[in-house]
Motif scaffolding. Sequence first.
Motif, PDB file in Angstrom:
ATOM      1  N   MET A  55       4.994  14.524   1.813  1.00 17.98           N
ATOM      2  CA  MET A  55       4.106  13.373   2.001  1.00 17.98           C
ATOM      3  C   MET A  55       4.788  12.088   1.529  1.00 17.98           C
ATOM      4  SD  MET A  55       0.414  15.257   1.180  1.00 17.98           S
ATOM      5  CE  MET A  55       0.123  14.307  -0.222  1.00 17.98           C
ATOM      6  N   LYS A  56       5.513  12.158   0.421  1.00 21.28           N
ATOM      7  CA  LYS A  56       6.236  10.982  -0.069  1.00 21.28           C
ATOM      8  C   LYS A  56       7.277  10.537   0.947  1.00 21.28           C
ATOM      9  CE  LYS A  56       7.925  11.677  -4.148  1.00 21.28           C
ATOM     10  NZ  LYS A  56       8.315  12.008  -5.519  1.00 21.28           N
ATOM     11  N   ARG A  93       0.839  -1.211   0.000  1.00 21.94           N
ATOM     12  CA  ARG A  93       0.000   0.000   0.000  1.00 21.94           C
ATOM     13  C   ARG A  93       0.869   1.255   0.000  1.00 21.94           C
ATOM     14  NH1 ARG A  93      -4.269  -0.070   4.629  1.00 21.94           N
ATOM     15  NH2 ARG A  93      -4.228   2.106   4.015  1.00 21.94           N
ATOM     16  N   CYS A  94       1.951   1.233   0.757  1.00 20.33           N
ATOM     17  CA  CYS A  94       2.870   2.374   0.764  1.00 20.33           C
ATOM     18  C   CYS A  94       3.461   2.583  -0.630  1.00 20.33           C
ATOM     19  CB  CYS A  94       3.992   2.161   1.786  1.00 20.33           C
ATOM     20  SG  CYS A  94       3.476   2.361   3.500  1.00 20.33           S
ATOM     21  N   ASP A  95       3.845   1.504  -1.290  1.00 20.99           N
ATOM     22  CA  ASP A  95       4.388   1.617  -2.650  1.00 20.99           C
ATOM     23  C   ASP A  95       3.360   2.226  -3.600  1.00 20.99           C
ATOM     24  OD1 ASP A  95       6.769   0.493  -1.779  1.00 20.99           O
ATOM     25  OD2 ASP A  95       6.271  -1.512  -2.519  1.00 20.99           O
ATOM     26  N   GLN A  96       2.100   1.806  -3.471  1.00 24.20           N
ATOM     27  CA  GLN A  96       1.037   2.354  -4.312  1.00 24.20           C
ATOM     28  C   GLN A  96       0.838   3.843  -4.029  1.00 24.20           C
ATOM     29  OE1 GLN A  96      -0.633   1.132  -6.899  1.00 24.20           O
ATOM     30  NE2 GLN A  96      -1.730   3.055  -7.107  1.00 24.20           N
ATOM     31  N   LEU A  97       0.825   4.205  -2.760  1.00 19.72           N
ATOM     32  CA  LEU A  97       0.694   5.622  -2.404  1.00 19.72           C
ATOM     33  C   LEU A  97       1.845   6.443  -2.975  1.00 19.72           C
ATOM     34  CD1 LEU A  97      -0.488   5.462   1.305  1.00 19.72           C
ATOM     35  CD2 LEU A  97      -1.724   6.483  -0.603  1.00 19.72           C
ATOM     36  N   ALA A  98       3.045   5.908  -2.911  1.00 17.84           N
ATOM     37  CA  ALA A  98       4.210   6.620  -3.444  1.00 17.84           C
ATOM     38  C   ALA A  98       4.061   6.839  -4.946  1.00 17.84           C
ATOM     39  CB  ALA A  98       5.494   5.851  -3.134  1.00 17.84           C
ATOM     40  N   ARG A  99       3.564   5.842  -5.659  1.00 12.49           N
ATOM     41  CA  ARG A  99       3.342   6.007  -7.104  1.00 12.49           C
ATOM     42  C   ARG A  99       2.299   7.092  -7.375  1.00 12.49           C
ATOM     43  NH1 ARG A  99       4.086   0.423  -6.826  1.00 12.49           N
ATOM     44  NH2 ARG A  99       1.847   0.003  -6.747  1.00 12.49           N
TER      45      ARG A  99
END
Length: 67
Positions: free
Chosen positions: A48-49, A21-27
């Motif tokens: 935020m990133k 989920r963190c990876d998706q948010l970063a994208r």
Amino acid sequence: MGHGWMNAGDEALFLRHEMERCDQLARELDELEREAPTSALREEVRRMKQQVEDIRRAFFGQMASRA
């Protein structure tokens, strides 16, 4: 995690899911940063990133300490 109802396998799965989920948010934040109309908004997205990356590292640390 401190949840009595989670066994080690469940906890590892939970942590992996949260890291994904963190990876998706970063994208998504990368895309927002590219589309931000002002430098102030781009800077806010960068902050935020960084927060998302800090959280991802915490999850990774928890996974590593349980291995």
